[in-house]
Design a protein around this motif. Structure first.
Motif, PDB file in Angstrom:
ATOM      1  N   GLN A  80      13.264 -58.284 -95.424  1.00 24.29           N
ATOM      2  CA  GLN A  80      14.674 -58.278 -95.044  1.00 24.29           C
ATOM      3  C   GLN A  80      15.262 -56.910 -95.369  1.00 24.29           C
ATOM      4  O   GLN A  80      14.858 -56.255 -96.330  1.00 24.29           O
ATOM      5  CB  GLN A  80      15.453 -59.369 -95.792  1.00 24.29           C
ATOM      6  N   ILE A  81      16.235 -56.473 -94.549  1.00 19.74           N
ATOM      7  CA  ILE A  81      16.912 -55.191 -94.747  1.00 19.74           C
ATOM      8  C   ILE A  81      18.350 -55.453 -95.184  1.00 19.74           C
ATOM      9  O   ILE A  81      19.034 -56.337 -94.654  1.00 19.74           O
ATOM     10  CB  ILE A  81      16.900 -54.350 -93.449  1.00 19.74           C
ATOM     11  N   TYR A  82      18.794 -54.664 -96.145  1.00 21.17           N
ATOM     12  CA  TYR A  82      20.139 -54.800 -96.721  1.00 21.17           C
ATOM     13  C   TYR A  82      20.815 -53.436 -96.618  1.00 21.17           C
ATOM     14  O   TYR A  82      20.346 -52.462 -97.201  1.00 21.17           O
ATOM     15  CB  TYR A  82      19.990 -55.208 -98.181  1.00 21.17           C
ATOM     16  N   PHE A  83      21.903 -53.352 -95.860  1.00 18.92           N
ATOM     17  CA  PHE A  83      22.699 -52.129 -95.787  1.00 18.92           C
ATOM     18  C   PHE A  83      23.808 -52.237 -96.820  1.00 18.92           C
ATOM     19  O   PHE A  83      24.684 -53.080 -96.725  1.00 18.92           O
ATOM     20  CB  PHE A  83      23.262 -51.953 -94.374  1.00 18.92           C
ATOM     21  N   LYS A  84      23.747 -51.373 -97.838  1.00 16.45           N
ATOM     22  CA  LYS A  84      24.670 -51.430 -98.976  1.00 16.45           C
ATOM     23  C   LYS A  84      25.752 -50.373 -98.842  1.00 16.45           C
ATOM     24  O   LYS A  84      25.469 -49.194 -98.658  1.00 16.45           O
ATOM     25  CB  LYS A  84      23.884 -51.215-100.274  1.00 16.45           C
ATOM     26  N   TYR A  85      27.014 -50.816 -98.950  1.00 19.47           N
ATOM     27  CA  TYR A  85      28.151 -49.902 -99.016  1.00 19.47           C
ATOM     28  C   TYR A  85      29.031 -50.334-100.181  1.00 19.47           C
ATOM     29  O   TYR A  85      28.723 -51.315-100.884  1.00 19.47           O
ATOM     30  CB  TYR A  85      28.939 -49.896 -97.696  1.00 19.47           C
ATOM     31  N   CYS A  86      30.132 -49.656-100.394  1.00 15.03           N
ATOM     32  CA  CYS A  86      30.951 -49.904-101.568  1.00 15.03           C
ATOM     33  C   CYS A  86      31.720 -51.213-101.453  1.00 15.03           C
ATOM     34  O   CYS A  86      32.129 -51.624-100.356  1.00 15.03           O
ATOM     35  CB  CYS A  86      31.926 -48.752-101.776  1.00 15.03           C
ATOM     36  N   SER A  87      31.969 -51.843-102.605  1.00 13.99           N
ATOM     37  CA  SER A  87      32.744 -53.085-102.620  1.00 13.99           C
ATOM     38  C   SER A  87      34.197 -52.857-102.237  1.00 13.99           C
ATOM     39  O   SER A  87      34.939 -53.821-102.030  1.00 13.99           O
ATOM     40  CB  SER A  87      32.673 -53.734-104.004  1.00 13.99           C
ATOM     41  N   THR A  88      34.617 -51.604-102.139  1.00 12.87           N
ATOM     42  CA  THR A  88      35.956 -51.301-101.619  1.00 12.87           C
ATOM     43  C   THR A  88      35.905 -50.826-100.168  1.00 12.87           C
ATOM     44  O   THR A  88      36.896 -50.305 -99.647  1.00 12.87           O
ATOM     45  CB  THR A  88      36.666 -50.260-102.499  1.00 12.87           C
ATOM     46  N   PHE A  89      34.743 -50.993 -99.514  1.00  8.24           N
ATOM     47  CA  PHE A  89      34.603 -50.756 -98.073  1.00  8.24           C
ATOM     48  C   PHE A  89      34.987 -49.335 -97.678  1.00  8.24           C
ATOM     49  O   PHE A  89      35.491 -49.080 -96.583  1.00  8.24           O
ATOM     50  CB  PHE A  89      35.465 -51.754 -97.285  1.00  8.24           C
ATOM     51  N   ASP A  90      34.726 -48.367 -98.594  1.00 11.49           N
ATOM     52  CA  ASP A  90      35.117 -46.969 -98.343  1.00 11.49           C
ATOM     53  C   ASP A  90      34.600 -46.478 -97.001  1.00 11.49           C
ATOM     54  O   ASP A  90      33.394 -46.429 -96.778  1.00 11.49           O
ATOM     55  CB  ASP A  90      34.499 -46.039 -99.392  1.00 11.49           C
ATOM     56  N   SER A  91      35.474 -46.061 -96.141  1.00  8.30           N
ATOM     57  CA  SER A  91      35.078 -45.497 -94.853  1.00  8.30           C
ATOM     58  C   SER A  91      36.325 -45.027 -94.132  1.00  8.30           C
ATOM     59  O   SER A  91      37.439 -45.415 -94.480  1.00  8.30           O
ATOM     60  CB  SER A  91      34.336 -46.541 -93.998  1.00  8.30           C
ATOM     61  N   THR A  92      36.123 -44.203 -93.137  1.00 11.85           N
ATOM     62  CA  THR A  92      37.229 -43.774 -92.296  1.00 11.85           C
ATOM     63  C   THR A  92      37.198 -44.556 -90.987  1.00 11.85           C
ATOM     64  O   THR A  92      36.277 -45.338 -90.740  1.00 11.85           O
ATOM     65  CB  THR A  92      37.123 -42.271 -91.986  1.00 11.85           C
ATOM     66  N   ASP A  93      38.173 -44.344 -90.137  1.00 13.76           N
ATOM     67  CA  ASP A  93      38.192 -45.048 -88.855  1.00 13.76           C
ATOM     68  C   ASP A  93      37.029 -44.644 -87.962  1.00 13.76           C
ATOM     69  O   ASP A  93      36.670 -45.366 -87.031  1.00 13.76           O
ATOM     70  CB  ASP A  93      39.520 -44.791 -88.130  1.00 13.76           C
ATOM     71  N   ALA A  94      36.408 -43.495 -88.249  1.00  8.38           N
ATOM     72  CA  ALA A  94      35.242 -43.066 -87.476  1.00  8.38           C
ATOM     73  C   ALA A  94      33.940 -43.684 -88.000  1.00  8.38           C
ATOM     74  O   ALA A  94      32.907 -43.610 -87.353  1.00  8.38           O
ATOM     75  CB  ALA A  94      35.129 -41.544 -87.511  1.00  8.38           C
ATOM     76  N   GLY A  95      33.964 -44.270 -89.161  1.00  8.51           N
ATOM     77  CA  GLY A  95      32.769 -44.860 -89.770  1.00  8.51           C
ATOM     78  C   GLY A  95      32.663 -44.416 -91.215  1.00  8.51           C
ATOM     79  O   GLY A  95      33.628 -43.929 -91.773  1.00  8.51           O
ATOM     80  N   ASN A  96      31.537 -44.672 -91.892  1.00 10.38           N
ATOM     81  CA  ASN A  96      30.265 -44.859 -91.208  1.00 10.38           C
ATOM     82  C   ASN A  96      29.739 -46.291 -91.246  1.00 10.38           C
ATOM     83  O   ASN A  96      28.617 -46.535 -90.799  1.00 10.38           O
ATOM     84  CB  ASN A  96      29.209 -43.936 -91.818  1.00 10.38           C
ATOM     85  N   ILE A  97      30.489 -47.237 -91.782  1.00  8.47           N
ATOM     86  CA  ILE A  97      29.963 -48.589 -91.930  1.00  8.47           C
ATOM     87  C   ILE A  97      29.662 -49.210 -90.578  1.00  8.47           C
ATOM     88  O   ILE A  97      28.543 -49.701 -90.332  1.00  8.47           O
ATOM     89  CB  ILE A  97      30.932 -49.470 -92.744  1.00  8.47           C
ATOM     90  N   GLY A  98      30.629 -49.205 -89.664  1.00  3.91           N
ATOM     91  CA  GLY A  98      30.423 -49.816 -88.353  1.00  3.91           C
ATOM     92  C   GLY A  98      29.304 -49.177 -87.548  1.00  3.91           C
ATOM     93  O   GLY A  98      28.396 -49.869 -87.063  1.00  3.91           O
ATOM     94  N   PRO A  99      29.311 -47.860 -87.371  1.00  2.00           N
ATOM     95  CA  PRO A  99      28.250 -47.219 -86.588  1.00  2.00           C
ATOM     96  C   PRO A  99      26.855 -47.416 -87.167  1.00  2.00           C
ATOM     97  O   PRO A  99      25.897 -47.620 -86.424  1.00  2.00           O
ATOM     98  CB  PRO A  99      28.662 -45.740 -86.594  1.00  2.00           C
ATOM     99  N   VAL A 100      26.719 -47.344 -88.491  1.00  2.00           N
ATOM    100  CA  VAL A 100      25.396 -47.542 -89.091  1.00  2.00           C
ATOM    101  C   VAL A 100      24.929 -48.977 -88.895  1.00  2.00           C
ATOM    102  O   VAL A 100      23.774 -49.227 -88.530  1.00  2.00           O
ATOM    103  CB  VAL A 100      25.414 -47.166 -90.586  1.00  2.00           C
ATOM    104  N   ALA A 101      25.814 -49.942 -89.124  1.00  2.00           N
ATOM    105  CA  ALA A 101      25.439 -51.347 -88.921  1.00  2.00           C
ATOM    106  C   ALA A 101      25.039 -51.603 -87.475  1.00  2.00           C
ATOM    107  O   ALA A 101      24.056 -52.312 -87.204  1.00  2.00           O
ATOM    108  CB  ALA A 101      26.590 -52.257 -89.333  1.00  2.00           C
ATOM    109  N   ASP A 102      25.773 -51.023 -86.534  1.00  2.00           N
ATOM    110  CA  ASP A 102      25.420 -51.180 -85.114  1.00  2.00           C
ATOM    111  C   ASP A 102      24.026 -50.625 -84.833  1.00  2.00           C
ATOM    112  O   ASP A 102      23.205 -51.259 -84.159  1.00  2.00           O
ATOM    113  CB  ASP A 102      26.446 -50.447 -84.235  1.00  2.00           C
ATOM    114  N   ALA A 103      23.756 -49.433 -85.351  1.00  2.00           N
ATOM    115  CA  ALA A 103      22.465 -48.790 -85.092  1.00  2.00           C
ATOM    116  C   ALA A 103      21.315 -49.592 -85.707  1.00  2.00           C
ATOM    117  O   ALA A 103      20.247 -49.746 -85.093  1.00  2.00           O
ATOM    118  CB  ALA A 103      22.473 -47.363 -85.644  1.00  2.00           C
TER     119      ALA A 103
END
Length: 426
Positions: A80-103
């Motif tokens: 299984q793969i786990y994409f880990k980001y901060c518990s405060t969801f740190d990101s800008t409107d450009a990403g990177n959480i959404g774009p990385v998860a999509d990819a």
């Protein structure tokens, strides 16, 4: 047993945060710094966490390095793969959480993933899709003043929708509290509606346990470190994971004790104030750092004089939002940040060469700079100091004894963290 979990973390402190929870739940865990360029021996390793610096870099760079990490983890046989980001969801409107998860979803040929940033043990919870830090909404928690990724919207469905062209949905507490089957059925309904990303409400450990049972067979899960404490029990239920005693055993620690801090979070500022009441500290000035290297020399002299007493010493660039803005106004945000990171990296390298063997670093970007400067490629994860922060150990070239290293996310740890961390290290 084969490798169970492969983690892609978007910063270094977040990587150790999740690795800490995996160890505490009985998984023998190795953290690697960047994508390994040589073969690793993963015998008796249940989880590998790949620590990247992809949170605040350009979006395309973050996507590419995350996909490269995925390919490496797949080659190691991760179930299984786990994409880990901060518990405060740190990101800008450009990403990177959404774009990385999509990819990652596209590369895995998966139709849906969950977003579980909550970490109730550290007072990060999600309700009706809104992220809370303690009893405050995210945008009123101090994160609205983050120097790189200010978070001014606590509605995660809305926040993530600005980062992806795909639909974002919600698994609300009402479905979650009804149990595993109801929650799974809800995810399935959302999937048939084309919802690719599902923000998950999470208020306590029971919610995390339910979510782990729901998502354990998904190719990709994403979130903070909270979910990591619940997944190992599900892996054992499926027969993927053996029961192991003392998964976090490390060698005895030795050498001088040093704290380096670049975080400007409220929690870190309180920890610095508490530490300075009884220990020595040197405040770095970004304007002086930008002028010449003399300021670094003063910091090194200060530390060397006090490290001889074997008491922990603090060197910090942490400052209040007003002081941060003043430096950014004069130097530019990027230059101010680079000056601090480079200075702390140089200081770490010099003092570890002098004999520091116990090093605590506060702040994700600072931790990345320090670890890179020290040339650390692997970290064995040890026992917890505070929720989300373990001691780790790494072997450095030319050093017979391991370096004991703690990488602390800015907002983590109690007010006495800097003092107590060394007291709990055996």
């Amino acid at each position: 047993m084969s490798l169970v979990l492969g983690v892609i973390s978007d910063d270094f402190t977040g990587a150790t945060d999740l690795a800490n929870n995996l160890v505490r739940a009985g998984m023998r865990t190795l953290q690697v710094i960047g994508i390994p360029k040589t073969d690793l021996t993963l015998e008796n390793i249940d989880a590998v966490v790949v620590a990247l610096k992809s949170r605040s870099c350009p979006m395309s760079e973050g996507v590419n390095i995350s996909l490269a990490a995925l390919e490496w983890l797949q080659d190691q046989g991760a179930r299984q793969i786990y994409f880990k980001y901060c518990s405060t969801f740190d990101s800008t409107d450009a990403g990177n959480i959404g774009p990385v998860a999509d990819a990652l979803l596209e590369r895995l040929e998966a139709k849906q993933t969950v977003m579980v940033p909550a970490f109730p043990a550290n007072n990060r919870t999600v309700y009706q899709g809104h992220l809370f830090v303690g009893d405050r909404l995210l945008n009123d928690s101090g994160m609205e003043n983050h120097p790189l990724n200010p978070m001014r919207d606590a509605d995660l469905v809305r926040t993530l929708s600005r980062q992806t062209d795909h639909s974002v949905g919600l698994l609300a507490r009402s479905e979650l509290s009804a149990g595993v089957q109801t929650s799974w059925d809800h995810l399935e309904r959302l999937a048939t509606q084309g919802v690719r990303h599902v923000i998950c409400d999470t208020l306590d450990e029971t919610d995390l346990a339910t979510l782990a049972a729901v998502v354990v067979k998904l190719p990709l899960v994403t979130g903070g470190s909270g979910l990591g404490q619940a997944l190992p029990a599900e892996y054992r239920r499926l027969g993927w994971l053996d029961i192991v005693d003392q998964a976090g055993r490390l060698e005895p620690a030795s050498g001088g004790a040093l704290v380096l801090s670049g975080s400007c979070s409220r929690a870190t500022l309180m920890q610095i104030k508490h530490f300075l009441a009884s220990h020595g500290g040197f405040a770095l000035d970004p304007l002086a750092l930008a002028k010449d290297e003399t300021h670094i020399g003063h910091a090194l002299d200060f530390a060397r004089q006090r490290l001889s007493s074997k008491a922990p010493v603090l060197i910090y660039a942490s400052a209040t939002p007003d002081k941060v803005r003043q430096a950014q106004d004069q130097l530019g945000a990027a230059v101010a940040g680079e000056c601090i990171e480079q200075a702390l990296a140089i200081i770490a390298s010099e003092l570890v060469a002098d004999g520091v063997g116990r090093l605590l670093v506060a702040g994700g970007e600072t931790s990345g700079a320090v670890v890179s400067a020290l040339g650390i490629c692997e970290l064995r994860i040890g026992d917890q100091i505070d929720p989300g922060v373990p001691w780790t150990q790494a072997y450095l070239v030319g050093k017979p004894a391991p370096l004991s290293l703690a990488l602390k996310s800015g907002n983590f740890g109690g007010v006495d963290f800097f003092s107590r961390a060394f007291e709990v290290l055996l």
